[in-house]
Write an enzyme that holds these catalytic residues in place. Structure first.
Site, mmCIF file in Angstrom:
data_model
loop_
_atom_site.group_PDB
_atom_site.id
_atom_site.type_symbol
_atom_site.label_atom_id
_atom_site.label_comp_id
_atom_site.label_asym_id
_atom_site.label_seq_id
_atom_site.Cartn_x
_atom_site.Cartn_y
_atom_site.Cartn_z
ATOM 1 C CD GLU A 119 -2.826 -1.035 2.335
ATOM 2 O OE1 GLU A 119 -4.152 -1.651 2.342
ATOM 3 O OE2 GLU A 119 -2.514 -0.837 3.306
ATOM 4 C CB CYS A 176 3.226 7.117 3.389
ATOM 5 S SG CYS A 176 3.634 5.750 4.378
ATOM 6 C CB CYS A 210 7.193 -5.617 8.219
ATOM 7 S SG CYS A 210 8.481 -4.749 8.993
ATOM 8 C CB CYS A 257 6.790 -2.939 15.718
ATOM 9 S SG CYS A 257 8.518 -2.534 15.355
ATOM 10 C CB CYS A 269 3.426 -2.202 13.260
ATOM 11 S SG CYS A 269 3.523 -2.059 11.516
ATOM 12 C CB CYS A 285 0.923 5.913 11.837
ATOM 13 S SG CYS A 285 2.594 5.420 12.070
#
Length: 382
Positions: A91, A104, A111, A115, A118, A342
């Protein structure tokens, strides 16, 4: 097999053209057509020799990623979902503001850092993007937005590598992509307006300082190693003392005189006055106004088990930092109604991608997006 010219920075394209027996100025012309004018067909490149155009048709292409969906927020934020094959998607998000337009960009499908706060990290890691796939997000967004907004001048003024993935874990594809963004023959972005965000891969921070220094943002999220170990697992390998030292080394090369620390505010986890005071002590151990903090409201998702800090707690935390002389801002949430804020990217991308890509192949939904000049957001739902 054709070569996607979006994979090349200018030096790479010059080498490619040299292999065809063409001079460097032809590479510059080609680079401008691709990135400044958004051309995807060689026949449109009117000042290229016809012989070169015919030669390129047989061996090269300008290939964007298929657009699975586009969603527009009530605040003007736009999110695109791109198909990168094998059931994976990435995205990109455009955030318009009065004085800038920020894109962004993703660097990986998924990933591997994991984290806790996230949603992308909870999806897991699929693969690195190529240079062309990173650049294609900017190429598509810039030229779509010019048509959509009926503007001839550049729309995107800032790029932040804060989408899906850890950029510094895809270093070999990242650096040529950054060079395309910065090149005056392409997008001509200032080094101050291109930001790489990292969770703290110390050796790669040092390499970036030498190879392509741009603005640096570091996902900090905790004032001490014990807490950061639980929130950002990478801290086990590169603890805070090493990370802060790398940030100081980077400053000698950075286009800005400060590092931005991102700090996601988590209710009852890292938002206490004691945490704020620990941050102040860690920052003041290094003299000077060398960093800024950006406090980020957490965007909850079920798998995290975390909650957003309350507004008055965020304000109190920011006051402690600001009163100590540490410049601190609180990020406004943008695009959270379309899961573009975010930490929200790709919370359920894999399931949506399988359905959407099948629908797209059947109905060719992405073609209108590539050609449209002002159509409203295409929304595709399973």
């Amino acid at each position: 097999m054709t070569v996607n010219l979006l994979d090349f920075d200018l030096e790479g394209l010059a080498v490619f053209c040299d292999g065809l027996g063409e001079k460097r100025f032809r590479a510059v012309q080609l680079f401008r057509w691709i990135h400044q004018k958004g051309a995807s067909q060689f026949d449109d490149m009117s000042d290229l020799a016809k012989s070169l155009r015919e030669k390129l048709k047989g061996i090269a292409c300008i290939q964007a990623m298929p657009v699975v969906s586009q969603h527009m927020s009530a605040d003007g934020t736009i999110k695109w979902l791109f198909d990168v094959g094998d059931g994976n998607a990435v995205e990109a998000v455009f955030i318009p503001e009065a004085d800038r337009g920020t894109l962004c960009v993703s660097s990986q499908a998924g990933c591997a850092v994991g984290c806790r706060f996230c949603s992308t990290g909870h999806q897991g890691f699929s693969r690195n993007l190529t240079t062309g796939e990173i650049v294609a997000q900017l190429w598509f967004a810039e030229h779509f937005l010019r048509k959509h907004l009926k503007r001839d001048e550049r729309v995107i003024s800032n790029v932040v590598m804060m989408g899906m993935g850890e950029p510094l874990q895809n270093y070999n594809a990242l650096v040529p992509a950054l060079r395309v963004m910065l090149d005056d023959h392409a997008y001509g972005l200032s080094r101050r307006r291109v930001t790489v965000s990292t969770s703290g891969i110390v050796p790669m921070i040092d390499r970036l300082a030498q190879d392509c220094p741009v603005a640096l943002a570091v996902s900090l999220h905790a004032p001490n190693d014990a807490l950061r170990d639980t929130l950002v697992p990478l801290n086990l390998k590169y603890p805070l003392a090493q990370l802060v030292a790398a940030c100081h080394r980077y400053l000698a090369h950075a286009p800005r005189d400060f590092i931005t620390f991102e700090y996601c505010m988590l209710d009852g986890v890292n938002d206490s006055d004691a945490c704020a005071r620990q941050l102040v002590a860690r920052i003041q151990a290094h003299p000077g106004a060398w960093c800024k903090f950006n406090l980020i409201p957490f965007n909850p998702f079920p798998a995290s088990g975390l909650l957003r800090s309350k507004p008055d707690r965020v304000q109190a935390f920011a006051k402690i930092l600001n009163d100590a002389g540490v410049i601190t801002t609180i990020r406004k949430t943008r695009g959270d109604d379309i899961d573009a804020a975010c930490g929200q990217l790709a919370g359920d991308v894999k399931d949506r991608t399988r359905v959407m890509v099948r629908m797209e192949r059947n109905r060719n939904l992405h073609a209108p997006l590539l050609a449209a000049s002002g159509n409203q957001a295409e929304e595709v739902s399973a």
